[in-house]
Design an enzyme around this catalytic site. Structure first.
Site, PDB file in Angstrom:
ATOM      1  N   HIS A  38       0.850  -1.105  -0.013  1.00 16.63           N
ATOM      2  CA  HIS A  38       0.067   0.014  -0.069  1.00 16.63           C
ATOM      3  C   HIS A  38       0.846   1.229   0.171  1.00 16.63           C
ATOM      4  O   HIS A  38       0.465   2.340   0.426  1.00 16.63           O
ATOM      5  CB  HIS A  38      -1.093  -0.059   1.158  1.00 16.63           C
ATOM      6  CG  HIS A  38      -2.091  -0.954   0.958  1.00 16.63           C
ATOM      7  ND1 HIS A  38      -3.029  -0.851   0.302  1.00 16.63           N
ATOM      8  CD2 HIS A  38      -2.213  -2.292   1.459  1.00 16.63           C
ATOM      9  CE1 HIS A  38      -4.137  -1.724   0.333  1.00 16.63           C
ATOM     10  NE2 HIS A  38      -3.349  -2.852   0.885  1.00 16.63           N
ATOM     11  N   SER A  71     -13.039 -17.156 -21.843  1.00 15.55           N
ATOM     12  CA  SER A  71     -12.178 -17.456 -20.747  1.00 15.55           C
ATOM     13  C   SER A  71     -12.269 -19.039 -20.465  1.00 15.55           C
ATOM     14  O   SER A  71     -13.279 -19.622 -20.304  1.00 15.55           O
ATOM     15  CB  SER A  71     -12.696 -16.741 -19.480  1.00 15.55           C
ATOM     16  OG  SER A  71     -12.319 -17.362 -18.548  1.00 15.55           O
ATOM     17  N   GLY A 124      -8.205 -14.154  -7.579  1.00 13.11           N
ATOM     18  CA  GLY A 124      -8.528 -13.628  -6.449  1.00 13.11           C
ATOM     19  C   GLY A 124      -7.476 -14.054  -5.297  1.00 13.11           C
ATOM     20  O   GLY A 124      -8.085 -13.953  -3.813  1.00 13.11           O
ATOM     21  N   GLY A 126      -4.635 -12.569  -4.632  1.00 16.36           N
ATOM     22  CA  GLY A 126      -3.881 -11.510  -4.551  1.00 16.36           C
ATOM     23  C   GLY A 126      -2.505 -11.782  -5.167  1.00 16.36           C
ATOM     24  O   GLY A 126      -1.374 -10.946  -4.828  1.00 16.36           O
ATOM     25  N   ASP A 174       1.407  -3.728  -9.818  1.00 14.13           N
ATOM     26  CA  ASP A 174       1.268  -4.958 -10.324  1.00 14.13           C
ATOM     27  C   ASP A 174       1.799  -5.249 -11.685  1.00 14.13           C
ATOM     28  O   ASP A 174       2.013  -6.114 -12.102  1.00 14.13           O
ATOM     29  CB  ASP A 174      -0.243  -5.594 -10.102  1.00 14.13           C
ATOM     30  CG  ASP A 174      -0.701  -5.521  -8.407  1.00 14.13           C
ATOM     31  OD1 ASP A 174       0.310  -5.231  -7.795  1.00 14.13           O
ATOM     32  OD2 ASP A 174      -1.821  -5.414  -8.259  1.00 14.13           O
TER      33      ASP A 174
HETATM   34  C1  GLA Z   1      -3.318  -4.208  -4.856  1.00 16.58           C
HETATM   35  C2  GLA Z   1      -2.986  -3.202  -6.008  1.00 16.58           C
HETATM   36  C3  GLA Z   1      -1.400  -2.420  -6.078  1.00 16.58           C
HETATM   37  C4  GLA Z   1      -0.939  -2.411  -4.518  1.00 16.58           C
HETATM   38  C5  GLA Z   1      -1.235  -3.501  -3.637  1.00 16.58           C
HETATM   39  C6  GLA Z   1      -1.006  -3.244  -2.126  1.00 16.58           C
HETATM   40  O1  GLA Z   1      -2.235  -5.226  -5.485  1.00 16.58           O
HETATM   41  O2  GLA Z   1      -3.065  -3.603  -7.183  1.00 16.58           O
HETATM   42  O3  GLA Z   1      -1.305  -1.315  -7.000  1.00 16.58           O
HETATM   43  O4  GLA Z   1      -1.637  -1.028  -4.063  1.00 16.58           O
HETATM   44  O5  GLA Z   1      -2.586  -3.789  -3.645  1.00 16.58           O
HETATM   45  O6  GLA Z   1       0.400  -3.050  -2.110  1.00 16.58           O
END
Ligand code: GLA
Length: 388
Positions: A38, A71, A124, A126, A174
């Site tokens: 974040h 997909s 989903g 992360g 990301d």
């Molecule tokens: C998600 C968002 C990123 C980043 C993270 C937290 O993955 O896509 O841009 O903010 O959360 O670090």
């Protein structure tokens, strides 16, 4: 490179059966982030890497303006026209349509296209499957339409696509990690200047173990946007007194104590976490360069505590997984990773202890949380590329 031959064959065959022509196949990986969570949208630093789990898109140009998508994961088709780019309720097509929309908005000339999306990045979890789809799409369309877009502009367009078509005001981490990933290296990215440095990621005898809570992070998008606003509010209160402060990147603890704490305790906690995380990343990155993985690991636990107690983006399952390994001498560091409210923890674990750890923690997780745990050992791989 760790390419998934089964998926490449499957997406190629699927494409051929559906569209009766040979596609271009592009691979774009998911990512991990060692520390710096974040911080991207607060103009700080992040330390991500591309991994050996990826999204694959098979694409070919059409002669008309139609866009035909399929997909494999959802076993679902979606059709629209380039002349009508707008978000759909369906979810997955948005990451592809958002890219086509960005290309159009930026004046690139394209035709319609057929596209099959497949992959082994768990959705989903992360690990950023959405950025991987966006980056695979923009990279592939750039190739087939010869658009000559720089990687940086691809990353920026992918970010905007997500803002507009998925409604989440994500940072740049990301997309950057997926496109710029480099085998056995992490990327120290300055999210303000977008300058970056590859740092060798050598973990003698240790590996990255991802533990997936399998918790759907349904709260994630709205809470993510809320956190972003809270940080912006904190900055506004400081800027009123210090014009030079443009983001939390420029803020100090003294400023927070003086101008934010008296106004709102919650916003203060959010900002405090970010300001501390900024410093933790910089010194954690030095630890990595000096081979002091133990010191880096300790910081990962501190990051988790900040995310859980101050930024409040964790959940009981993530906290459980981190607490379970906190005093385990084979685990140097662990924390929740990514946006939060579910997804994975990232753990630095002694190689020979991994199998036993997975067995023990899976049983404990099942017993206490009544859910199944999924574990992956992640290898650091190259970023987006053409496969065939
Ligand atoms: C998600 C968002 C990123 C980043 C993270 C937290 O993955 O896509 O841009 O903010 O959360 O670090």
């Amino acid at each position: 490179m760790a390419i998934n031959a089964t998926i490449i064959r499957r997406s190629g065959e699927d494409f051929l059966n559906r569209f009766n022509k040979k596609p271009l196949v592009v691979r774009s990986p998911g990512r991990v982030n060692i520390i710096g969570e974040h911080t991207d949208y607060n103009n700080g630093f992040v330390l991500p890497a591309a991994i050996d789990k990826a999204i694959y898109v098979a694409v070919a140009a059409r002669e008309d303006d139609e866009v035909k998508l399929y997909s494999v994961a959802f076993n679902e088709s979606f059709e629209t026209s380039l002349l009508q780019m707008e978000p759909t309720k369906k979810g997955w097509p948005n990451y592809i349509l958002g890219i086509a929309d960005q290309l159009k908005m930026n004046g690139y000339l394209l035709k319609g296209f057929d596209l099959v999306v497949d992959g082994d990045v768990p959705v989903g979890s992360g690990l950023s499957s959405s950025a991987a789809i966006e980056c695979a799409t923009v990279f592939a369309l750039n190739e087939i339409f010869d658009l000559r877009i720089s990687k940086l502009n691809m990353a920026l367009m992918a970010q905007k696509a997500e803002h507009k078509f998925a409604g989440v005001r994500v940072g740049i981490m990301d997309m950057f990690a997926s496109l710029y990933g480099k085998k056995d290296h992490v990327i120290k990215l300055d999210c303000q200047s977008l300058e970056f440095e590859y740092v060798p990621f050598k973990l003698e005898g240790y590996k990255i173990l991802l533990l997936n809570t399998n918790v759907e992070h349904s709260l994630a998008s709205s809470e993510y946007n809320t956190r972003r606003k809270q940080c912006e509010q904190g900055v506004e209160w400081i800027t009123a007194h210090h014009k030079e402060v443009k983001s939390l990147r420029d803020a100090t603890m003294e400023m927070l104590n003086q101008f934010v704490k008296p106004k709102d305790e919650i916003i203060y906690k959010r900002c405090k976490y970010v300001v501390e995380e900024k410093e933790r990343l910089l010194s954690g990155c030095e630890n990595l360069k000096n081979g002091d993985i133990e010191a880096l690991g300790k910081k990962m636990f501190q990051t988790h505590d900040g995310l859980s107690k101050e930024y409040e983006v964790s959940c009981k399952e993530l906290d459980f997984l981190v607490d379970e390994v906190r005093n385990n001498p084979d685990v140097l560091g662990a924390r929740m990773m990514g946006g939060g409210f579910g997804g994975c923890t990232i753990n630095i674990v002694k190689e020979e202890a991994i199998d036993d750890l997975i067995k023990e923690i899976s049983a404990a997780y099942q017993k206490s949380m009544n859910k199944e745990l999924t574990a992956y050992v992640a290898e650091i791989e190259d970023g987006t590329c053409v496969i065939s």
